[in-house]
Design an enzyme around this catalytic site. Structure first.
Site, PDB file in Angstrom:
ATOM      1  N   LYS A 185       0.859  -1.179   0.000  1.00  0.00           N
ATOM      2  CA  LYS A 185       0.000   0.000   0.000  1.00  0.00           C
ATOM      3  C   LYS A 185       0.897   1.230   0.000  1.00  0.00           C
ATOM      4  CE  LYS A 185      -3.487   2.518   2.534  1.00  0.00           C
ATOM      5  NZ  LYS A 185      -4.491   2.509   3.599  1.00  0.00           N
TER       6      LYS A 185
ATOM      7  N   ARG B 194     -10.592  10.054   1.618  1.00  0.00           N
ATOM      8  CA  ARG B 194     -10.425  10.729   2.919  1.00  0.00           C
ATOM      9  C   ARG B 194     -11.521  11.759   3.133  1.00  0.00           C
ATOM     10  NH1 ARG B 194      -3.807  11.246   2.714  1.00  0.00           N
ATOM     11  NH2 ARG B 194      -3.421   8.992   2.786  1.00  0.00           N
TER      12      ARG B 194
ATOM     13  N   LYS C 204       1.248  10.251   5.260  1.00  0.00           N
ATOM     14  CA  LYS C 204       1.363   8.911   5.861  1.00  0.00           C
ATOM     15  C   LYS C 204       2.646   8.206   5.401  1.00  0.00           C
ATOM     16  CE  LYS C 204      -3.670   8.522   6.373  1.00  0.00           C
ATOM     17  NZ  LYS C 204      -4.841   7.620   6.345  1.00  0.00           N
TER      18      LYS C 204
ATOM     19  N   LYS D 121      -2.279  -1.608  -3.870  1.00  0.00           N
ATOM     20  CA  LYS D 121      -3.105  -0.405  -3.843  1.00  0.00           C
ATOM     21  C   LYS D 121      -2.224   0.828  -3.919  1.00  0.00           C
ATOM     22  CE  LYS D 121      -5.892   1.884  -0.442  1.00  0.00           C
ATOM     23  NZ  LYS D 121      -6.351   1.877   0.884  1.00  0.00           N
TER      24      LYS D 121
ATOM     25  N   SER E 147     -10.124   5.616  -4.790  1.00  0.00           N
ATOM     26  CA  SER E 147     -11.067   6.710  -4.999  1.00  0.00           C
ATOM     27  C   SER E 147     -10.620   7.693  -6.077  1.00  0.00           C
ATOM     28  CB  SER E 147     -11.296   7.431  -3.671  1.00  0.00           C
ATOM     29  OG  SER E 147     -10.065   7.866  -3.126  1.00  0.00           O
TER      30      SER E 147
ATOM     31  N   TYR F  58     -15.098   1.258  -6.851  1.00  0.00           N
ATOM     32  CA  TYR F  58     -16.336   1.999  -6.588  1.00  0.00           C
ATOM     33  C   TYR F  58     -17.290   1.879  -7.759  1.00  0.00           C
ATOM     34  CZ  TYR F  58     -13.518   3.684  -2.803  1.00  0.00           C
ATOM     35  OH  TYR F  58     -12.733   3.713  -1.682  1.00  0.00           O
TER      36      TYR F  58
HETATM   37  C1  PBG Z   1      -7.346   3.654   5.410  1.00  0.00           C
HETATM   38  C2  PBG Z   1      -7.582   3.445   3.970  1.00  0.00           C
HETATM   39  C3  PBG Z   1      -7.371   4.340   2.924  1.00  0.00           C
HETATM   40  C4  PBG Z   1      -7.897   3.746   1.785  1.00  0.00           C
HETATM   41  C5  PBG Z   1      -8.383   2.492   2.168  1.00  0.00           C
HETATM   42  N1  PBG Z   1      -8.167   2.310   3.512  1.00  0.00           N
HETATM   43  C6  PBG Z   1      -6.843   5.734   2.899  1.00  0.00           C
HETATM   44  C7  PBG Z   1      -5.533   6.037   3.430  1.00  0.00           C
HETATM   45  O1  PBG Z   1      -4.702   5.158   3.644  1.00  0.00           O
HETATM   46  O2  PBG Z   1      -5.315   7.219   3.684  1.00  0.00           O
HETATM   47  C8  PBG Z   1      -7.951   4.391   0.438  1.00  0.00           C
HETATM   48  C9  PBG Z   1      -9.034   3.923  -0.459  1.00  0.00           C
HETATM   49  C10 PBG Z   1      -9.368   4.832  -1.590  1.00  0.00           C
HETATM   50  O3  PBG Z   1      -8.724   5.884  -1.819  1.00  0.00           O
HETATM   51  O4  PBG Z   1     -10.316   4.496  -2.288  1.00  0.00           O
HETATM   52  N2  PBG Z   1      -6.219   3.179   5.963  1.00  0.00           N
END
Ligand code: PBG
Length: 337
Positions: free
Chosen positions: A201, A211, A225, A256, A282, A321
């Site tokens: 990730k 978010r 992050k 991801k 997203s 989505y």
């Molecule tokens: C939370 C999480 C995130 C996503 C899935 N779980 C956001 C992040 O890590 O800030 C992102 C999913 C998306 O953007 O569709 N840990």
């Protein structure tokens, strides 16, 4: 590649492409509705339904959730992944609402298990929907503390298992969390609960609209992050992340975001004989929607092309989505792509 191959003019690669039946016959990969997992945002009655940056995606109440999931199941979708929009009054520094057995997610799991027992329920494990600062873990001296966060994730995971979740998907990127969660689940008699590890990730700008949906964007502010999510410059490190998760007992892996990380998906597919999922996040969804709204791309074709790309690169399944739309597109058979 060294293999026997006739040269032009004996070989004409266009010969197999001349009609649709033949193109379908020689297609190397296929997309099926069973490949699709639908992410769903939840809310309580007072929270806003629409999400500015995600057209046609909504936050759902428990009542709306049932209808949405029924629709998904009728289209052939086998599983959903749930994310909560938490009431700001319930967001604390340590994210303790995450292990409240009566929180929105646990209620949703119980509602769905009761109404649609054959639908797979996945829940994301991380603290960002619940923290006052928008980070995925617990802060110590302004930094996300690995081992303290794992203790919190264990509580969150056990609470979800108790509520009846099928799959736990840790998205927090703490070191050692898969093994620790597996051990705790087993000790408490939850051997059957699966773990889908967000193994690779990345610290990505493509999470922005998500978010917003969660309400953590403004809380996070200018913070990022990068001390726990991966550097987009790294590919070999993803192999180490995945190897650790496999050794710690992950049942399934995930990469991801999606399109910008197809090389990572392909490498993990080559390296690990594991079910492998990809998250079309997203920002990827919103870009497609925005360009389509402007009339600059054909949404259906661009979406389906991105989804088949994931299958081609080795994905077992795709979180998107657009799962409902894609399922509908797959249904009207006259696929004119
Ligand atoms: C939370 C999480 C995130 C996503 C899935 N779980 C956001 C992040 O890590 O800030 C992102 C999913 C998306 O953007 O569709 N840990």
């Amino acid at each position: 590649m060294t293999f026997l191959h006739a040269a032009f003019p004996h070989s004409r690669l266009r010969r197999n492409r001349q009609d649709e039946w033949c193109r379908d016959l020689v297609a190397e990969t296929h997309l099926s509705v069973q490949d699709l997992i639908l992410p769903v945002f939840l809310r309580d009655e007072n929270a806003p339904r629409t999400i500015d940056a995600m057209p046609e995606v909504f936050r759902h109440t428990l009542e709306e959730l049932k209808d949405l999931c029924k629709k998904a199941q009728n289209l052939g979708i086998r599983a959903v992944i749930l994310f909560p929009y938490t009431d700001p009054a319930l967001r604390y520094d340590d994210g303790k609402e995450a292990w409240n057995p009566n929180n929105l997610i646990c209620q949703a799991v119980r509602v769905l298990k009761d109404a649609l027992p054959s639908l797979g329920i996945i829940v994301d494990v991380a603290l960002d929907p619940y923290t006052s600062h928008g980070h995925d873990g617990i802060l110590k001296n302004g930094e996300v503390a690995n081992d303290e966060t794992i203790e919190a994730l264990i509580k969150q995971s056990l609470t979800l298992a108790q509520a009846g979740v099928d799959v736990i998907a840790p998205s927090d990127m703490m070191d050692g969390r898969i093994g620790a969660i597996r051990k705790a689940l087993d000790q408490e008699g939850h051997q059957h609960v699966r773990i889908l590890a967000y193994s690779a990730k990345y610290a990505s700008a493509f999470y922005g609209p998500f978010r917003e949906a969660l309400g953590s964007l403004s809380l996070l502010g200018k913070a990022n992050k990068k001390t726990y999510q991966m550097d987009p410059a790294n590919a070999r490190e993803a192999l180490r992340e995945a190897a650790q998760d496999v050794l710690e007992g992950a049942d399934m892996l995930m990469v991801k975001p999606g399109l910008a990380y197809l090389d990572i998906l392909y490498r993990l597919h080559e390296q690990f004989p594991m079910p492998l999922f990809v998250y079309q996040v997203s920002g990827e969804y919103s870009m497609l929607k925005a360009a389509a709204e402007k009339g600059w791309i054909d949404y259906k074709k661009a979406l389906m092309e991105s989804l088949i790309a994931f299958k081609r690169a080795g994905a077992t399944g795709i979180l998107t989505y657009a799962a409902l739309e894609a399922a509908e597109f797959l249904q009207d058979k006259g696929h004119d792509q």
